[in-house]
Write an enzyme that holds these catalytic residues in place. Structure first.
Site, PDB file in Angstrom:
ATOM      1  CG  ASP A   1       2.533   3.532  -4.336  1.00 21.34           C
ATOM      2  OD1 ASP A   1       1.343   3.784  -4.586  1.00 21.34           O
ATOM      3  OD2 ASP A   1       3.376   3.278  -5.235  1.00 21.34           O
TER       4      ASP A   1
ATOM      5  CG  HIS B   1       2.617   0.148 -11.962  1.00 17.32           C
ATOM      6  ND1 HIS B   1       2.159  -0.865 -11.167  1.00 17.32           N
ATOM      7  CD2 HIS B   1       1.520   0.862 -12.326  1.00 17.32           C
ATOM      8  CE1 HIS B   1       0.844  -0.765 -11.034  1.00 17.32           C
ATOM      9  NE2 HIS B   1       0.432   0.267 -11.737  1.00 17.32           N
TER      10      HIS B   1
ATOM     11  CD1 TRP C   1     -17.540   1.537   5.808  1.00 19.48           C
ATOM     12  CD2 TRP C   1     -18.089  -0.603   5.547  1.00 19.48           C
ATOM     13  NE1 TRP C   1     -17.358   0.924   7.018  1.00 19.48           N
ATOM     14  CE2 TRP C   1     -17.694  -0.407   6.892  1.00 19.48           C
ATOM     15  CE3 TRP C   1     -18.485  -1.884   5.154  1.00 19.48           C
ATOM     16  CZ2 TRP C   1     -17.664  -1.424   7.834  1.00 19.48           C
ATOM     17  CZ3 TRP C   1     -18.466  -2.906   6.099  1.00 19.48           C
ATOM     18  CH2 TRP C   1     -18.062  -2.671   7.412  1.00 19.48           C
ATOM     19  CE  LYS C   2     -13.844   1.807   8.680  1.00 21.02           C
ATOM     20  NZ  LYS C   2     -12.996   1.446   9.822  1.00 21.02           N
TER      21      LYS C   2
END
Length: 327
Positions: free
Chosen positions: A173, A44, A225-226
């Site tokens: 982050d 980034h 799934w969380k």
């Protein structure tokens, strides 16, 4: 290859000025790109810069635009980013959240029609440097399946939580995918496989090949799934607060633009520093899985990397560095 931070910053700024950025806007964006690479997040930083330039040239990012205030309700503000550079919009919104928090104890700023903020942790560090707890999140183009589904319908919607600390801020982050797409790009550039499965191939099998996952846009949600549920809820929250576009609407476009983001700050005179140290010491003093290594808190390795690269120069990909020099 290592480049002095100031040289990297100036090269980035040079290109942005040629793209009709104001000096202030060019400096803000160049500093964030260079800082991301300095902190070890080249995905980034410099590595992302050619894509950013492409988006400016296509008119997706408008260097002469500025955010405008749409609504203010107590300690909550809603802004329109007008498709200005996402880093500048995010910096502005976190500054407003900091100001509101120092006035009211809490501040919440939501923005619509903005662009990619690059490393979300940048704004966590910004809040912590101002002595505030910072929480921010964004939605994104769909690049992850919902749990139990086969299609890409969720963004990896990063979540950042920062806690100020004199000895080094704690800054979490994380994307909602096991590996962010920027991290997968790093592995791809080094021609390496991911250390763990990071997504699915076209046949629905788990894969550690970053190029395959980037092609299918089926990254693996954290916690299965969380992570899927958390990604969905973050999209709901940011759209409810900003009135902006959802992951579904963003994904309808060829390029990721017009995203929605939220910035929350909390401030109080006493952050109970001794209790924070107690938690961190308890965690760091646990037995590491590998001999000779230590357990770190979120943000600790970033501080070490930052210090090393400020001293020795910022590591850059030689091919992308040459692209920048030729721009």
């Amino acid at each position: 290859m290592r480049i002095p931070f100031e040289e990297l910053q100036e090269e980035l700024k040079r290109v942005l000025l040629q793209l009709s950025f104001t000096k202030e806007m060019a400096n803000t964006c160049a500093t964030i790109f260079a800082s991301n690479s300095r902190d070890g997040i080249s995905s980034h930083g410099l590595n992302r810069f050619p894509v950013f330039v492409e988006h400016v040239r296509k008119g997706l990012v408008k260097p002469d635009a500025a955010p405008i205030l749409l609504e203010k309700i107590g300690a909550i503000e809603r802004w329109d980013g007008n498709f200005a550079p996402g880093m500048a919009n995010a910096t502005h919104c976190m500054n407003r959240a900091i100001e509101l928090a120092k006035e009211n104890g809490i501040g919440c700023v939501a923005i619509k029609n903005t662009n990619h903020w690059m490393r979300g942790g940048t704004y966590g560090w910004q809040a912590a440097e101002a002595g505030c707890i910072g929480i921010c999140f964004t939605n994104a183009t769909a690049n992850m399946p919902a749990w139990g589904g086969k299609e890409s319908v969720l963004g990896n919607n990063p979540l950042i939580i920062a806690v100020p600390r004199a000895e080094g801020h704690v800054v979490l982050d994380m994307a909602m995918s096991q590996f962010s797409y920027g991290k997968m790009q790093e592995y791809e550039l080094k021609h390496e496989s991911l250390p763990f499965p990071g997504g699915y191939d076209a046949e629905g099998n788990l894969s550690s090949d970053p190029a395959t996952i980037k092609k299918t846009k089926l990254a693996l949600p954290i916690g299965f799934w969380k992570g899927s549920g958390l990604s969905l809820v973050l999209d709901l929250l940011v759209v409810a607060l900003s009135g902006g576009r959802s992951t579904q609407q963003i994904s309808a476009d060829e390029y990721e633009t017009g995203v929605s983001q939220c910035f929350i700050c909390l401030h109080q005179p006493d952050m109970h520093a001794a209790l924070i140290e107690e938690i961190l010491n308890f965690t760091k003093n646990s037995t590491p899985t590998e001999s000779g290594k230590t357990v770190s808190y979120p943000g600790e390795r970033t501080l070490r990397t930052r210090s090393e690269n400020e001293k020795n120069g910022v590591p850059v990909n030689e091919e992308i560095w040459q692209q920048l020099k030729n721009m």
